[in-house]
Design an enzyme around this catalytic site. Structure first.
Site, PDB file in Angstrom:
ATOM      1  N   HIS A 279       0.831  -1.213   0.000  1.00  0.00           N
ATOM      2  CA  HIS A 279       0.000   0.000   0.000  1.00  0.00           C
ATOM      3  C   HIS A 279       0.861   1.258   0.000  1.00  0.00           C
ATOM      4  CE1 HIS A 279       0.273   0.775   4.418  1.00  0.00           C
ATOM      5  NE2 HIS A 279       0.216  -0.541   4.554  1.00  0.00           N
ATOM      6  N   GLU A 325      -4.852   1.853   2.524  1.00  0.00           N
ATOM      7  CA  GLU A 325      -4.978   0.659   3.357  1.00  0.00           C
ATOM      8  C   GLU A 325      -5.183   1.051   4.809  1.00  0.00           C
ATOM      9  OE1 GLU A 325      -3.701  -2.570   6.062  1.00  0.00           O
ATOM     10  OE2 GLU A 325      -2.798  -0.610   5.856  1.00  0.00           O
TER      11      GLU A 325
END
Ligand SMILES: [Zn+2]
Length: 467
Positions: A279, A325
């Site tokens: 992420h 995320e």
């Protein structure tokens, strides 16, 4: 005697054919350790851009930077996938102190938890109740909690070898502490940082109010482990002490952001997708080098290392840098949604989101039959001290792609030092070791190479495997 050119070419071709999987892995590891790009990319991401909280300018800079770097690799496709993300801002630096009954004050280190509201203007000061879990909190009831600051002080369990298990055993205090305490009329929540060692750094992370009405939403912050010990010790001697904290964080309107995607299109099975990812967003206190800059640059290098090692994938290999995320998982949700709409068959998804430390192996979310096939490759990884092949979870960003038949996996680096840095101001570039990062990239590339070559069907031609 001079050989005809066609014979030389044939011998050359046969030689390429004869390269064993062991030799290919050797080439991949050598390339990563002598000609890797992951560390250079991480240096830029960490030191030139920095912390990349969703919705921030830095997050957008990271999107542009990684897109441009992927474009330089000569992949078949590079694109941005739009996704709306939450935007939470920390505001001015938080401030907190313990006030003893005598009136003396002791400053302590805190930071607002992601998603928290601000304290009332000028801060909040109240007596403290210390609890270890929600059962203790509920046993106290409204009578003893209303008007107080609830201090959640359950430490991460030190004797667990898998530190993520210790994290999992504690993180509900951070995520739902304010929700539970708010229902009982508390005025604030202080949570012991998710950190296995004692130091002065507070660790942020996401929290949620669920669907609590605004009237029950209270500010929540993390306190460093040293200061958690201090507060607990002082409370044992002085039940009437008070805690003060001030924070000005706020939730803004959602903003447009992007997942960054690059692809090498498969030569034989272009409609079968293998993805590697991490992420791109990070918390804002440090520069997000371990969480998850490392996973992003390793994933980017997987595609480059395949090419540099002379591997032409049969299946389509994608790198996906997921946005958001940490506080929403919007990027992962969007990617899975679009993949489903398009009917893309994601046979294998690998995530690196457990730090840039020495790789130990992988955790696989798949059937026993597929796992047995993958595990039969374990000996190929032995020279690189990769031994951990276990069934288990994969990762937050690839999780939404899981089906009954495919495989999701997570890289498993050594985790003993991860929570020294996780979500704290010391998650910075100098704490990532170049070789460890490159070994991780090579380990991921090697697994992607094998999956691409042999597929994930448990009955397919594993006998091709040469070592
Ligand atoms: Zn992460």
């Amino acid at each position: 005697m001079k050989q005809p050119i066609w014979l030389l070419l044939l011998l050359f071709a046969l030689n390429i054919q004869a390269q064993t999987d062991a030799e290919t892995l050797r080439t991949i590891y050598t390339t990563s350790l002598t000609n890797g790009k992951s560390y250079e990319w991480l240096d830029y991401l960490s030191n030139q851009i920095g912390g990349r909280l969703s919705g921030s300018l830095n997050a957008e800079k990271a999107v542009q930077y990684t897109k441009e770097e992927l474009e330089k690799l000569g992949l078949d496709k590079v694109w941005l996938q739009p996704v709306m993300v939450p935007k939470w801002v920390r505001g001015t630096k938080e401030y907190a102190f313990i006030e003893a009954s005598s009136g003396t004050t002791t400053t302590v280190n805190i930071c607002a938890l992601g998603g928290s509201i601000a304290t009332p203007y000028g801060g909040v000061k109240a007596p403290v109740v210390e609890v270890n879990d929600f059962d203790e909190l509920k046993a106290l009831g409204k009578e003893k909690v209303a008007g107080k600051i609830v201090f959640f002080n359950r430490p991460m369990q030190p004797d667990l070898i898998q530190t993520f298990e210790a994290y999992g055993g504690c993180v509900n205090q951070r995520y739902a502490g304010a929700m539970e305490a708010g229902k009982l009329g508390a005025v604030g929540v202080i949570v012991r940082s998710m950190n296995l060692r004692l130091d002065d750094l507070p660790h942020t992370g996401s929290m949620s109010y669920g669907d609590l009405p605004n009237s029950q939403r209270i500010p929540s912050a993390a306190i460093s482990t040293n200061d958690a010990e201090k507060l607990s010790g002082m409370l044992a001697l002085d039940k009437n002490l008070k805690f003060f904290f001030n924070q000005t964080c706020q939730q803004m309107k959602e903003v447009q952001s992007y997942n960054v995607i690059g692809e090498i299109t498969g030569s034989e099975f272009p409609n079968e997708y293998i993805i590697v990812g991490g992420h791109l967003d990070s918390w804002d206190l440090g520069d997000g080098s371990h969480d998850d800059g490392a996973g992003c640059v390793q994933s980017m290098d997987v595609l480059r290392l395949l090419t540099e090692s002379g591997i032409k994938p049969k299946r389509s290999i994608r790198v996906v840098l997921f946005m958001n995320e940490e506080n929403g998982l919007r990027g992962a949700t969007k990617y899975a949604e679009v993949a489903k709409q398009k009917g893309e068959n994601h046979i294998f998804s690998l995530e690196s989101d457990a730090g840039g430390f020495t790789p130990r192996g992988f955790s696989f979310d798949c059937s026993d039959a597929v796992f047995n096939k993958i595990e039969s490759w374990r000996s190929l990884f032995k020279p690189y001290l990769i031994h951990y092949f276990e069934k288990g979870g994969s990762g937050a960003d690839v999780g939404p792609l899981k089906t009954d038949t495919n495989v999701c996996a997570g890289l498993r680096p050594d985790s003993q030092r991860y929570f020294d840095h996780h979500h704290a101001a010391n998650d910075t570039f100098e704490h990532v070791n170049k070789r460890e990062l490159e070994l991780g990239a090579a380990t991921m590339t090697s697994l992607v190479y094998l999956i691409d070559k042999y597929g994930i069907s448990p009955i397919s031609n594993n006998e091709e495997l040469k070592d």
